[in-house]
Motif scaffolding. Structure first.
Motif, PDB file in Angstrom:
ATOM      1  N   UNK A 193       0.834  -1.207   0.000  1.00  0.00           N
ATOM      2  CA  UNK A 193       0.000   0.000   0.000  1.00  0.00           C
ATOM      3  C   UNK A 193       0.865   1.251   0.000  1.00  0.00           C
ATOM      4  N   UNK A 194       1.942   1.230   0.788  1.00  0.00           N
ATOM      5  CA  UNK A 194       2.827   2.391   0.853  1.00  0.00           C
ATOM      6  C   UNK A 194       3.500   2.650  -0.490  1.00  0.00           C
ATOM      7  N   UNK A 195       4.103   1.621  -1.082  1.00  0.00           N
ATOM      8  CA  UNK A 195       4.832   1.831  -2.343  1.00  0.00           C
ATOM      9  C   UNK A 195       3.885   2.169  -3.497  1.00  0.00           C
ATOM     10  N   UNK A 196       2.661   1.647  -3.453  1.00  0.00           N
ATOM     11  CA  UNK A 196       1.686   2.010  -4.488  1.00  0.00           C
ATOM     12  C   UNK A 196       1.355   3.503  -4.397  1.00  0.00           C
ATOM     13  N   UNK A 197       1.241   4.017  -3.152  1.00  0.00           N
ATOM     14  CA  UNK A 197       0.944   5.434  -2.973  1.00  0.00           C
ATOM     15  C   UNK A 197       2.133   6.303  -3.364  1.00  0.00           C
ATOM     16  N   UNK A 198       3.344   5.820  -3.080  1.00  0.00           N
ATOM     17  CA  UNK A 198       4.544   6.546  -3.518  1.00  0.00           C
ATOM     18  C   UNK A 198       4.562   6.668  -5.041  1.00  0.00           C
ATOM     19  N   UNK A 199       4.251   5.582  -5.730  1.00  0.00           N
ATOM     20  CA  UNK A 199       4.214   5.604  -7.190  1.00  0.00           C
ATOM     21  C   UNK A 199       3.117   6.540  -7.699  1.00  0.00           C
ATOM     22  N   UNK A 200       2.012   6.581  -6.996  1.00  0.00           N
ATOM     23  CA  UNK A 200       0.894   7.415  -7.442  1.00  0.00           C
ATOM     24  C   UNK A 200       1.162   8.898  -7.198  1.00  0.00           C
ATOM     25  N   UNK A 201       1.701   9.215  -6.032  1.00  0.00           N
ATOM     26  CA  UNK A 201       1.934  10.612  -5.666  1.00  0.00           C
ATOM     27  C   UNK A 201       3.171  11.209  -6.342  1.00  0.00           C
ATOM     28  N   UNK A 202       4.195  10.399  -6.527  1.00  0.00           N
ATOM     29  CA  UNK A 202       5.431  10.788  -7.236  1.00  0.00           C
ATOM     30  C   UNK A 202       6.133  11.998  -6.608  1.00  0.00           C
ATOM     31  N   UNK A 203       6.117  12.102  -5.277  1.00  0.00           N
ATOM     32  CA  UNK A 203       6.811  13.200  -4.615  1.00  0.00           C
ATOM     33  C   UNK A 203       8.058  12.742  -3.860  1.00  0.00           C
ATOM     34  N   UNK A 204       8.220  11.425  -3.717  1.00  0.00           N
ATOM     35  CA  UNK A 204       9.415  10.897  -3.058  1.00  0.00           C
ATOM     36  C   UNK A 204      10.245  10.120  -4.067  1.00  0.00           C
ATOM     37  N   UNK A 205      11.531  10.423  -4.066  1.00  0.00           N
ATOM     38  CA  UNK A 205      12.457   9.726  -4.965  1.00  0.00           C
ATOM     39  C   UNK A 205      13.883   9.962  -4.474  1.00  0.00           C
ATOM     40  N   UNK A 206      14.826   9.142  -4.961  1.00  0.00           N
ATOM     41  CA  UNK A 206      16.225   9.321  -4.601  1.00  0.00           C
ATOM     42  C   UNK A 206      16.777  10.566  -5.270  1.00  0.00           C
TER      43      UNK A 206
END
Length: 346
Positions: free
Chosen positions: A279-292
């Protein structure tokens, strides 16, 4: 160990008894009152700016990873010195790893200031108490919208959950406070089991995740709890609790009990952790505000600067929960000098 952890409720009672029934702040809190007159609870929540100071007080009690002059844990050595990642060579009286852990001196009757964690002496209780004070009183604030109140309440719940996870890591199941404690009420706070403590932490995080909580804080609000941080923390708690140390038919220690592990194995615990992670990584992919943060060129210097930027700069795209103690040179002075006495094991 057991003689320490079975007395946790008594220790907590002593902590709370040392507090005031009606919390009172002087000039340092309100900024416009004489030092001799304090602010009552009603005054604390008479405006948004005053209420924010109560929540800020809760934030100041958050766990902090690096040793500081204010927290003498491990004699201002790093926690990695208790793992296979790092080794301490500072053999003086205050060094925690050498004087307590490498030689096996830490015991139920010997938990000095330079240990890794001292239940009852930590600022976690400050954070928890002020967070509940905020949660129970913020509805009184006249100049805050319903959405603002909802978001700040969710932040406070994540603060509480993070502090309890820190306790869970070190001592297992603990006394659970579910409201702002007044010292005049009966001091009867029994210890929860390991399983119950995990469930309570996850429950608070679920409430925060389902509320009006920002996905990512702005640079100006860097340090506030966010939905991303809450979801990541839930994943971490469940993954940690499902690990073989606690989730096993074989106990990690002959004296381990329901307060320090589950006492049995269940595949469902891994499934719950996997679900939270997905659920967390799916939301990261959807929101696209966190990245290296990527280096600007393929050089050692550029990679070093990208790494430094990720951890040092406010509002970065790598850090999910940010806690800071300040930039004064004396805060981390002793820790910086540790570079002469410890190092990675390679």
């Amino acid at each position: 160990m057991n003689s320490i952890i079975k007395g946790l409720g008594l220790v907590l009672s002593c902590i709370l008894a040392a507090s005031c029934s009606e919390i009172s702040f002087g000039d340092k809190f309100l900024g416009n009152q004489p030092e001799s007159s304090g602010a009552t609870t009603e005054e604390m929540f008479s405006s948004k700016i005053n209420a924010e100071k109560v929540l800020t007080k809760a934030y100041t009690g958050l766990p902090y990873g690096l040793p500081t002059s204010a927290d003498f844990k491990l004699g201002e050595n790093i926690l990695e010195s208790l793992t296979d990642l790092c080794y301490s060579f500072r053999d003086n009286i205050s060094d925690g790893p050498v004087k307590l852990y490498y030689n096996g001196s830490l015991s139920a009757n010997n938990v000095p200031r330079n240990s890794a964690y001292r239940y009852g002496n930590k600022s976690d209780w400050t954070a928890i108490r002020y967070a509940w004070l905020y949660i129970e009183n913020v509805e009184k604030v006249p100049d805050m919208s319903a959405n603002e109140k909802s978001e700040r309440i969710a932040e406070a719940k994540v603060v509480i959950a993070l502090c309890y996870f820190e306790m869970l890591r070190y001592v297992g199941g603990v006394t659970w406070l579910d409201h702002y404690i007044d010292v005049n009420e009966p001091m009867n706070f029994p210890r929860l089991t390991f399983a119950e403590t995990v469930s309570k932490i996850v429950g608070l995080l679920d409430e925060a995740i389902g509320a009006n909580l920002a996905w990512k804080a702005s640079s100006a609000d860097d340090g506030r709890m966010t939905k991303a941080g809450a979801m990541a923390l839930k994943f971490k708690v469940l993954q940690w609790a499902a690990s073989p140390t606690f989730n096993s038919d074989t106990k990690w220690h002959p004296e381990a009990d329901e307060y320090t592990c589950y006492g049995n194995y269940s595949t469902q615990r891994w499934a719950d952790a996997a679900e939270a992670g997905a659920a967390f990584f799916a939301e990261v992919d959807r929101q696209k505000e966190y990245q290296l943060i990527q280096p600007t060129e393929e050089t050692h210097r550029a990679r070093r600067l990208a790494y430094r930027q990720a951890y040092y700069n406010r509002g970065g795209t790598e850090i999910l929960i940010s806690t800071r103690q300040g930039y004064s040179s004396d805060i981390h002075g002793s820790f910086i000098s540790q570079r002469y006495y410890s190092g990675p094991t390679l």
